[in-house]
Design an enzyme around this catalytic site. Sequence first.
Site, mmCIF file in Angstrom:
data_model
loop_
_atom_site.group_PDB
_atom_site.id
_atom_site.type_symbol
_atom_site.label_atom_id
_atom_site.label_comp_id
_atom_site.label_asym_id
_atom_site.label_seq_id
_atom_site.Cartn_x
_atom_site.Cartn_y
_atom_site.Cartn_z
ATOM 1 N N ASN A 270 -9.274 0.357 -7.776
ATOM 2 C CA ASN A 270 -9.218 0.873 -9.149
ATOM 3 C C ASN A 270 -8.792 -0.250 -10.106
ATOM 4 O OD1 ASN A 270 -6.100 1.212 -9.762
ATOM 5 N ND2 ASN A 270 -6.450 1.791 -7.640
ATOM 6 N N CYS B 166 -7.994 -13.523 -25.322
ATOM 7 C CA CYS B 166 -7.591 -12.553 -24.286
ATOM 8 C C CYS B 166 -6.448 -11.679 -24.816
ATOM 9 C CB CYS B 166 -7.147 -13.298 -23.036
ATOM 10 S SG CYS B 166 -6.613 -12.221 -21.713
ATOM 11 N N CYS C 111 -21.532 5.848 -4.384
ATOM 12 C CA CYS C 111 -21.436 6.156 -2.960
ATOM 13 C C CYS C 111 -19.973 6.033 -2.540
ATOM 14 C CB CYS C 111 -22.306 5.186 -2.172
ATOM 15 S SG CYS C 111 -22.117 5.392 -0.409
ATOM 16 N N ASP D 276 0.865 -1.191 0.000
ATOM 17 C CA ASP D 276 0.000 0.000 0.000
ATOM 18 C C ASP D 276 0.895 1.233 0.000
ATOM 19 O OD1 ASP D 276 -3.251 0.235 1.219
ATOM 20 O OD2 ASP D 276 -2.073 1.995 0.622
ATOM 21 N N CYS E 190 -1.607 -14.839 -20.514
ATOM 22 C CA CYS E 190 -2.847 -15.577 -20.222
ATOM 23 C C CYS E 190 -3.032 -16.679 -21.263
ATOM 24 C CB CYS E 190 -4.036 -14.631 -20.208
ATOM 25 S SG CYS E 190 -5.629 -15.464 -20.040
ATOM 26 N N ASN F 176 3.549 1.859 -4.891
ATOM 27 C CA ASN F 176 2.415 1.785 -5.799
ATOM 28 C C ASN F 176 2.738 0.739 -6.869
ATOM 29 O OD1 ASN F 176 0.473 2.163 -7.742
ATOM 30 N ND2 ASN F 176 0.698 4.396 -7.855
ATOM 31 N N CYS G 221 -9.439 -11.215 -19.468
ATOM 32 C CA CYS G 221 -10.244 -12.056 -20.364
ATOM 33 C C CYS G 221 -11.600 -11.410 -20.649
ATOM 34 C CB CYS G 221 -10.472 -13.433 -19.739
ATOM 35 S SG CYS G 221 -9.104 -14.569 -19.974
ATOM 36 N N LYS H 261 -0.197 3.437 5.742
ATOM 37 C CA LYS H 261 -1.115 2.353 6.109
ATOM 38 C C LYS H 261 -0.338 1.076 6.422
ATOM 39 C CE LYS H 261 -5.377 3.884 3.966
ATOM 40 N NZ LYS H 261 -6.275 3.819 2.795
ATOM 41 N N CYS I 284 -8.971 -14.691 -16.662
ATOM 42 C CA CYS I 284 -8.136 -13.711 -15.956
ATOM 43 C C CYS I 284 -8.863 -12.369 -15.988
ATOM 44 C CB CYS I 284 -6.736 -13.637 -16.568
ATOM 45 S SG CYS I 284 -6.543 -12.503 -17.954
HETATM 46 ZN ZN LIG Z 1 -6.985 -13.613 -19.880
#
Ligand SMILES: [Zn+2]
Length: 257
Positions: free
Chosen positions: A97, A191, A163, A14, A196, A60, A142, A37, A139
């Site tokens: 996000n 994908c 909210c 974090d 993947c 990050n 996908c 945090k 994934c």
């Molecule tokens: Zn995928």
Amino acid sequence: MLTRCGIGRLLLYDYDKVELANMKRLFFRPEQVGMTKTDAAVHNLSDINPDVVLETYTLNITTVHGFETFISSLKNKSFHPTEEGSGVDLVLSCVDNYEARMAVNQACNELNQTWMESGVSEDAVSGHRQLLIPGETACFACATPLVVASGVDERTLKREGICAASLPTTMGCNSLKDYFPTMEMRPNPQCSHAVCLERQKEYLLAKLARDAAAKTKMEAESFLATGIPLHADNEWNISVVDDSELEKTDARGSGDL
Ligand SMILES: [Zn+2]
């Protein structure tokens, strides 16, 4: 909760600082406002269970440096030195996000790491949870969320009915309606994420071997059940021995089979 359960080792990522707005939902305390945090979490979690090993990364994961550190920390196998791939059992994505979710997806696809994604709905009265097993289930790329697919910067989005002040009590509101749909999401053969597609190929190949082994086992079992040989010729005189016969052999002391 994982710390209370004695999870073993917990890696926390974090880059945010504790704010007063976090008090209603997270486990921080007012005097911790301004602390990172990760620092505040270590403080509180080690009070709860001092036996859990806590590793924190104040970064990050969507930056180049952050992502590299994220992936190399997951690879660290000090707890599972003999196992291949990732050094952790599970990654839990608890982010707010899409960019961060895509970063977790990228890392987990690369490491062939099972992970769980979670999120609160925009009206804050419901949520979702998704299990992602690279190659076996879809994934995160996908079925790309519309915002990601359209290339819009999610930070610029302003929508009605969102909210911002979610509460732990209201997030479970769908339980009042007893409505918990579950669905299976297979990987998308088209994908956009190249890794993947590799994982999907690996899974299918491994599945062929698994299916063949299961078929052989089933045939052997049906032979035992009927007593009728599956194959008329038996060039090598291979025979199937009843489990109880094996146990008798074991009891006599010639255990090595
Ligand atoms: Zn995928």
